[in-house]
Design a protein around this motif. Structure first.
Motif, PDB file in Angstrom:
ATOM      1  N   GLY A  35      -3.317 -17.250   5.845  1.00  0.00           N
ATOM      2  CA  GLY A  35      -3.070 -17.134   5.079  1.00  0.00           C
ATOM      3  C   GLY A  35      -3.016 -15.549   4.181  1.00  0.00           C
ATOM      4  O   GLY A  35      -4.350 -14.959   4.743  1.00  0.00           O
ATOM      5  N   VAL A  36      -2.398 -14.518   4.443  1.00  0.00           N
ATOM      6  CA  VAL A  36      -2.270 -13.256   4.078  1.00  0.00           C
ATOM      7  C   VAL A  36      -1.762 -12.281   2.771  1.00  0.00           C
ATOM      8  O   VAL A  36      -0.781 -12.790   3.063  1.00  0.00           O
ATOM      9  N   LEU A  37      -2.600 -12.230   2.221  1.00  0.00           N
ATOM     10  CA  LEU A  37      -1.940 -11.372   0.676  1.00  0.00           C
ATOM     11  C   LEU A  37      -2.008 -10.167   0.985  1.00  0.00           C
ATOM     12  O   LEU A  37      -3.225  -8.974   0.662  1.00  0.00           O
ATOM     13  N   MET A  38      -1.105  -9.495   0.880  1.00  0.00           N
ATOM     14  CA  MET A  38      -0.609  -7.677   1.118  1.00  0.00           C
ATOM     15  C   MET A  38      -0.643  -7.742  -0.575  1.00  0.00           C
ATOM     16  O   MET A  38       0.089  -8.271  -1.419  1.00  0.00           O
ATOM     17  N   GLY A  39      -1.442  -6.367  -0.918  1.00  0.00           N
ATOM     18  CA  GLY A  39      -2.008  -6.004  -2.088  1.00  0.00           C
ATOM     19  C   GLY A  39      -0.404  -4.493  -2.229  1.00  0.00           C
ATOM     20  O   GLY A  39      -0.805  -3.327  -2.511  1.00  0.00           O
ATOM     21  N   TYR A  40       0.055  -4.756  -1.851  1.00  0.00           N
ATOM     22  CA  TYR A  40       1.835  -3.176  -1.724  1.00  0.00           C
ATOM     23  C   TYR A  40       3.103  -4.285  -1.333  1.00  0.00           C
ATOM     24  O   TYR A  40       3.032  -5.854  -1.700  1.00  0.00           O
ATOM     25  N   ALA A  41       4.068  -3.266  -2.618  1.00  0.00           N
ATOM     26  CA  ALA A  41       5.143  -3.771  -2.728  1.00  0.00           C
ATOM     27  C   ALA A  41       5.676  -4.145  -0.511  1.00  0.00           C
ATOM     28  O   ALA A  41       5.389  -3.486  -0.115  1.00  0.00           O
ATOM     29  N   GLU A  42       6.237  -5.054  -1.193  1.00  0.00           N
ATOM     30  CA  GLU A  42       7.102  -5.271   0.308  1.00  0.00           C
ATOM     31  C   GLU A  42       7.728  -3.678   0.940  1.00  0.00           C
ATOM     32  O   GLU A  42       7.584  -3.721   2.124  1.00  0.00           O
ATOM     33  N   SER A  43       7.693  -3.593   0.270  1.00  0.00           N
ATOM     34  CA  SER A  43       9.128  -1.757   0.654  1.00  0.00           C
ATOM     35  C   SER A  43       8.003  -1.232   0.796  1.00  0.00           C
ATOM     36  O   SER A  43       8.377  -0.316   1.355  1.00  0.00           O
ATOM     37  N   ASP A  44       6.683  -0.741   0.713  1.00  0.00           N
ATOM     38  CA  ASP A  44       6.423   0.018   1.457  1.00  0.00           C
ATOM     39  C   ASP A  44       6.242   0.039   2.826  1.00  0.00           C
ATOM     40  O   ASP A  44       5.476  -0.445   3.756  1.00  0.00           O
ATOM     41  N   SER A  45       6.632   0.706   3.286  1.00  0.00           N
ATOM     42  CA  SER A  45       6.522   1.319   4.526  1.00  0.00           C
ATOM     43  C   SER A  45       5.221   1.403   6.076  1.00  0.00           C
ATOM     44  O   SER A  45       4.981   0.939   6.616  1.00  0.00           O
ATOM     45  N   ASP A  46       3.841   1.772   4.979  1.00  0.00           N
ATOM     46  CA  ASP A  46       2.637   2.015   5.339  1.00  0.00           C
ATOM     47  C   ASP A  46       2.283   0.216   5.820  1.00  0.00           C
ATOM     48  O   ASP A  46       1.771   0.114   6.332  1.00  0.00           O
ATOM     49  N   ALA A  47       2.705  -0.712   4.846  1.00  0.00           N
ATOM     50  CA  ALA A  47       2.172  -1.573   4.547  1.00  0.00           C
ATOM     51  C   ALA A  47       3.016  -2.414   5.625  1.00  0.00           C
ATOM     52  O   ALA A  47       1.839  -3.233   5.786  1.00  0.00           O
ATOM     53  N   GLN A  48       3.724  -2.119   5.804  1.00  0.00           N
ATOM     54  CA  GLN A  48       4.525  -3.189   6.441  1.00  0.00           C
ATOM     55  C   GLN A  48       4.299  -2.852   8.181  1.00  0.00           C
ATOM     56  O   GLN A  48       3.802  -3.167   9.190  1.00  0.00           O
ATOM     57  N   ALA A  49       3.484  -1.061   8.122  1.00  0.00           N
ATOM     58  CA  ALA A  49       3.178  -1.312   9.743  1.00  0.00           C
ATOM     59  C   ALA A  49       1.421  -1.779   9.516  1.00  0.00           C
ATOM     60  O   ALA A  49       1.754  -2.378  11.001  1.00  0.00           O
ATOM     61  N   TRP A  50       1.252  -1.597   9.190  1.00  0.00           N
ATOM     62  CA  TRP A  50      -0.335  -2.711   9.190  1.00  0.00           C
ATOM     63  C   TRP A  50      -0.202  -3.990   9.494  1.00  0.00           C
ATOM     64  O   TRP A  50      -0.257  -4.647  10.508  1.00  0.00           O
TER      65      TRP A  50
END
Length: 156
Positions: A35-50
């Motif tokens: 299970g992954v809980l990302m504390g960023y908007a799905e559109s955040d390019s840095d978070a998508q890269a991580w």
């Protein structure tokens, strides 16, 4: 082997230093749920890269989504505490082998929901001050992870 992925094994995966033990990989293709809980908007390019780097790291170690791994991901902006709590509860209810958290607020939300499922955080400024771990050498509990700064350097 325990029903949950061991903390050291997952930390080794995230650190890229070593593969999971052969016994884990040799199991009869039991699907591991993360299970992954990302504390960023799905559109955040840095978070998508991580997130992409995390999935790529799993694949390099033989953990293929849809084959022997299932990843359940929820994206939530830091200012949406209600959704964050709801997604944390939802992910814990799925009974994953491991939870991955991306920030201090997401780690806190997950820890409010479980003290048994291993939680690995990726970006937390002060895990000791936040009460997530007892100390860096022996985190204790079900939480461990990575920080970007060395705490003893803060005053220098």
């Amino acid at each position: 082997m325990a029903s949950h992925i061991r903390r050291r094994e997952f930390v080794a995966l995230l650190g890229g230093g070593a593969a999971w033990p052969l016994s884990a990989r040799a199991q009869a293709e039991r699907v591991r749920r993360i299970g992954v809980l990302m504390g960023y908007a799905e559109s955040d390019s840095d978070a998508q890269a991580w997130y992409a780097a995390f999935r790529e790291g799993l694949q390099k170690l033989g953990w293929t989504e849809g084959h022997n791994t299932q990843i359940d991901t929820r994206w939530v902006t830091p200012d949406d505490a209600e959704s964050m709590r709801g997604f944390a509860k939802e992910l814990v209810a799925l009974r994953p082998d491991l939870l991955l958290s991306s920030t201090t607020p997401t780690t806190s939300a997950l820890l409010q929901q479980t003290h048994t499922i291993p939680i690995v955080f990726a970006i937390v400024a002060d895990p000791i001050g936040s009460g997530f771990v007892a100390n860096f050498a022996r985190p204790g509990g079900n939480v461990t992870g990575f920080i970007f700064t060395e705490p003893t350097m803060a005053g220098k």
